[in-house]
Design a protein around this motif. Structure first.
Motif, PDB file in Angstrom:
ATOM      1  N   SER A 141     -31.880 -81.983 -72.363  1.00  0.00           N
ATOM      2  CA  SER A 141     -30.712 -81.700 -71.533  1.00  0.00           C
ATOM      3  C   SER A 141     -29.441 -82.374 -72.038  1.00  0.00           C
ATOM      4  CB  SER A 141     -30.971 -82.107 -70.076  1.00  0.00           C
ATOM      5  OG  SER A 141     -31.139 -83.494 -69.959  1.00  0.00           O
ATOM      6  N   ASN A 142     -29.508 -83.102 -73.161  1.00  0.00           N
ATOM      7  CA  ASN A 142     -28.276 -83.531 -73.825  1.00  0.00           C
ATOM      8  C   ASN A 142     -27.615 -82.347 -74.534  1.00  0.00           C
ATOM      9  OD1 ASN A 142     -29.116 -86.110 -73.054  1.00  0.00           O
ATOM     10  ND2 ASN A 142     -28.243 -87.029 -74.884  1.00  0.00           N
ATOM     11  N   LYS A 143     -28.338 -81.226 -74.568  1.00  0.00           N
ATOM     12  CA  LYS A 143     -27.811 -80.009 -75.184  1.00  0.00           C
ATOM     13  C   LYS A 143     -28.295 -78.836 -74.339  1.00  0.00           C
ATOM     14  CE  LYS A 143     -27.779 -79.795 -79.644  1.00  0.00           C
ATOM     15  NZ  LYS A 143     -28.252 -79.668 -81.056  1.00  0.00           N
ATOM     16  N   THR A 144     -27.370 -78.008 -73.881  1.00  0.00           N
ATOM     17  CA  THR A 144     -27.751 -76.890 -73.017  1.00  0.00           C
ATOM     18  C   THR A 144     -26.820 -75.720 -73.278  1.00  0.00           C
ATOM     19  OG1 THR A 144     -28.294 -76.317 -70.721  1.00  0.00           O
ATOM     20  CG2 THR A 144     -26.306 -77.620 -71.066  1.00  0.00           C
ATOM     21  N   LYS A 145     -27.245 -74.495 -72.939  1.00  0.00           N
ATOM     22  CA  LYS A 145     -26.434 -73.346 -73.324  1.00  0.00           C
ATOM     23  C   LYS A 145     -26.525 -72.210 -72.319  1.00  0.00           C
ATOM     24  CE  LYS A 145     -29.890 -70.902 -76.139  1.00  0.00           C
ATOM     25  NZ  LYS A 145     -30.214 -70.368 -77.474  1.00  0.00           N
ATOM     26  N   TYR A 146     -25.480 -71.382 -72.336  1.00  0.00           N
ATOM     27  CA  TYR A 146     -25.455 -70.099 -71.636  1.00  0.00           C
ATOM     28  C   TYR A 146     -25.594 -68.974 -72.657  1.00  0.00           C
ATOM     29  CZ  TYR A 146     -23.497 -72.215 -67.362  1.00  0.00           C
ATOM     30  OH  TYR A 146     -23.304 -72.956 -66.225  1.00  0.00           O
ATOM     31  N   VAL A 162     -24.321 -74.826 -64.521  1.00  0.00           N
ATOM     32  CA  VAL A 162     -23.903 -74.688 -63.126  1.00  0.00           C
ATOM     33  C   VAL A 162     -24.395 -73.369 -62.548  1.00  0.00           C
ATOM     34  CG1 VAL A 162     -21.898 -74.549 -61.588  1.00  0.00           C
ATOM     35  CG2 VAL A 162     -21.909 -76.178 -63.482  1.00  0.00           C
ATOM     36  N   SER A 163     -24.499 -72.331 -63.378  1.00  0.00           N
ATOM     37  CA  SER A 163     -24.934 -71.016 -62.909  1.00  0.00           C
ATOM     38  C   SER A 163     -26.087 -70.524 -63.771  1.00  0.00           C
ATOM     39  CB  SER A 163     -23.760 -70.027 -62.940  1.00  0.00           C
ATOM     40  OG  SER A 163     -23.156 -69.994 -64.228  1.00  0.00           O
ATOM     41  N   THR A 164     -26.472 -69.264 -63.604  1.00  0.00           N
ATOM     42  CA  THR A 164     -27.612 -68.697 -64.308  1.00  0.00           C
ATOM     43  C   THR A 164     -27.432 -68.778 -65.815  1.00  0.00           C
ATOM     44  OG1 THR A 164     -27.910 -67.158 -62.475  1.00  0.00           O
ATOM     45  CG2 THR A 164     -29.028 -66.634 -64.540  1.00  0.00           C
ATOM     46  N   ALA A 165     -28.501 -69.142 -66.520  1.00  0.00           N
ATOM     47  CA  ALA A 165     -28.406 -69.351 -67.964  1.00  0.00           C
ATOM     48  C   ALA A 165     -28.040 -68.075 -68.719  1.00  0.00           C
ATOM     49  CB  ALA A 165     -29.729 -69.910 -68.495  1.00  0.00           C
ATOM     50  N   GLU A 166     -28.518 -66.928 -68.248  1.00  0.00           N
ATOM     51  CA  GLU A 166     -28.227 -65.661 -68.919  1.00  0.00           C
ATOM     52  C   GLU A 166     -27.621 -64.701 -67.910  1.00  0.00           C
ATOM     53  OE1 GLU A 166     -30.470 -62.093 -71.459  1.00  0.00           O
ATOM     54  OE2 GLU A 166     -31.586 -63.866 -70.789  1.00  0.00           O
ATOM     55  N   ARG A 176     -17.562 -69.878 -67.762  1.00  0.00           N
ATOM     56  CA  ARG A 176     -18.832 -70.593 -67.669  1.00  0.00           C
ATOM     57  C   ARG A 176     -18.534 -72.080 -67.494  1.00  0.00           C
ATOM     58  NH1 ARG A 176     -20.172 -66.109 -67.067  1.00  0.00           N
ATOM     59  NH2 ARG A 176     -21.884 -64.950 -68.045  1.00  0.00           N
ATOM     60  N   GLU A 177     -19.320 -72.727 -66.622  1.00  0.00           N
ATOM     61  CA  GLU A 177     -19.121 -74.152 -66.350  1.00  0.00           C
ATOM     62  C   GLU A 177     -20.371 -74.953 -66.695  1.00  0.00           C
ATOM     63  OE1 GLU A 177     -17.940 -74.757 -62.313  1.00  0.00           O
ATOM     64  OE2 GLU A 177     -15.833 -74.343 -62.723  1.00  0.00           O
ATOM     65  N   ASP A 185     -24.139 -66.913 -77.432  1.00  0.00           N
ATOM     66  CA  ASP A 185     -24.513 -68.139 -76.736  1.00  0.00           C
ATOM     67  C   ASP A 185     -23.350 -69.116 -76.807  1.00  0.00           C
ATOM     68  OD1 ASP A 185     -27.064 -67.185 -76.265  1.00  0.00           O
ATOM     69  OD2 ASP A 185     -27.895 -68.083 -78.085  1.00  0.00           O
ATOM     70  N   ILE A 186     -23.140 -69.849 -75.737  1.00  0.00           N
ATOM     71  CA  ILE A 186     -22.183 -70.947 -75.755  1.00  0.00           C
ATOM     72  C   ILE A 186     -22.943 -72.212 -75.388  1.00  0.00           C
ATOM     73  CG2 ILE A 186     -21.421 -70.279 -73.422  1.00  0.00           C
ATOM     74  CD1 ILE A 186     -18.802 -71.728 -74.004  1.00  0.00           C
ATOM     75  N   GLU A 187     -22.993 -73.136 -76.333  1.00  0.00           N
ATOM     76  CA  GLU A 187     -23.813 -74.331 -76.192  1.00  0.00           C
ATOM     77  C   GLU A 187     -22.940 -75.572 -76.054  1.00  0.00           C
ATOM     78  OE1 GLU A 187     -27.634 -75.338 -78.594  1.00  0.00           O
ATOM     79  OE2 GLU A 187     -25.949 -76.283 -79.652  1.00  0.00           O
ATOM     80  N   LEU A 188     -23.314 -76.445 -75.124  1.00  0.00           N
ATOM     81  CA  LEU A 188     -22.651 -77.734 -74.968  1.00  0.00           C
ATOM     82  C   LEU A 188     -23.604 -78.832 -75.427  1.00  0.00           C
ATOM     83  CD1 LEU A 188     -20.312 -79.527 -73.790  1.00  0.00           C
ATOM     84  CD2 LEU A 188     -21.706 -79.661 -71.717  1.00  0.00           C
TER      85      LEU A 188
END
Length: 273
Positions: free
Chosen positions: A254-259, A120-124, A152-153, A231-234
């Motif tokens: 994109s089935n897996k993405t992270k901040y 939803v927001s900047t990756a880093e 983080r969302e 890192d927090i990965e969904l």
């Protein structure tokens, strides 16, 4: 963010379906879905039923799920094509079958049902900190100071499916336990109903928000509760609609993405001599 492949999938979907999503019905099912077909037997006392599909190959193009001699039958459609489903009711009390045949045409379409995750927001970005941080009580002691709440969302979205059907997926958040956050305040789910790591999304809803919040610099490990970068990965897995239609694109990134969350310094309050 969505890959180029998914963007192209959206464009193709718009051109083919004219901004509407096809419905996953018994006569127009998606490949991978399971549907139930039902008749009512005649009033004759002694008859038998036999369901068959007159085209295609069992195990390749379709599977019957359960018995094929009852008033209802379940079919899992595997391959896009047009099929004829038929049921024959025959007499068993005399030497002649005297059969009655009923048929229905089933046009199976390719499976475009796709569930994916987005940031939803900047990756880093830096963790959230209030400005300035105020000493809560003892000068030079961080333990009760409020540095802020970091949130983080993620969005999990569905496209190409049937909006008249519910859908579900499993999710996993990783690196939280490795970071050993002592100040996690919430993992919130909006847009779906969570049971453990499974989320069910009602018909008519095409996205879910998963948010993680924690108290900045309340890590129970380290000097002055200093957080580290992490890192927090969904990850999204096992997505399907209520008819069992599986996610058609499970290998997409994109089935897996992270901040990446960058820590702010856990500076103590200012003391004087």
């Amino acid at each position: 963010m969505k890959s180029l492949f998914k963007v192209l999938m959206v464009i193709v979907g718009v051109l083919v379906f004219a901004n509407t999503q096809a419905q996953n019905t018994g006569t127009t099912p998606f490949a991978g879905s399971t549907h139930t077909y039902t008749i009512t037997k005649s009033s004759l006392a002694n008859t038998s039923l036999a369901w068959t599909i007159t085209s295609g190959t069992a195990g390749v193009d379709y599977n019957f799920v359960g018995p094929t001699d009852q008033e209802s039958v379940q079919v899992e459609w595997l391959t896009a094509n047009t099929y004829t489903l038929q049921v024959i009711e025959s007499r068993t009390d005399i030497g002649m079958a005297c059969p009655t045949t009923r048929q229905i045409s089933v046009a199976v379409s390719a499976n475009n049902f796709d569930v994916y995750a987005e940031l939803v927001s900047t990756a880093e970005a830096c963790a959230t900190v209030v400005d300035p941080v105020v000493d809560a009580d003892v000068l030079g002691d961080n333990t009760t100071d409020v540095f802020g709440t970091t949130t983080r969302e993620f969005k999990v979205k569905m496209q190409g499916g049937d909006n008249t059907k519910s859908w579900s997926f499993d999710y996993a958040l990783t690196d939280l336990s490795a970071f050993n956050l002592g100040g996690i305040t919430a993992v919130n789910i909006t847009g779906g109903t969570a049971t453990g790591n499974n989320i069910v999304v009602a018909a008519g809803t095409s996205e879910v928000t998963i948010s993680i919040s924690y108290n900045t610099n309340k890590n129970t490990v380290g000097t002055n509760g200093q957080d580290s970068d992490f890192d927090i990965e969904l990850a999204v897995t096992n997505a399907e609609d209520q008819l069992g239609t599986p996610d058609s694109v499970t290998t997409d990134a994109s089935n897996k993405t992270k901040y990446t969350v960058r820590a702010v310094p856990a500076t103590t309050g200012i003391t004087t001599d």
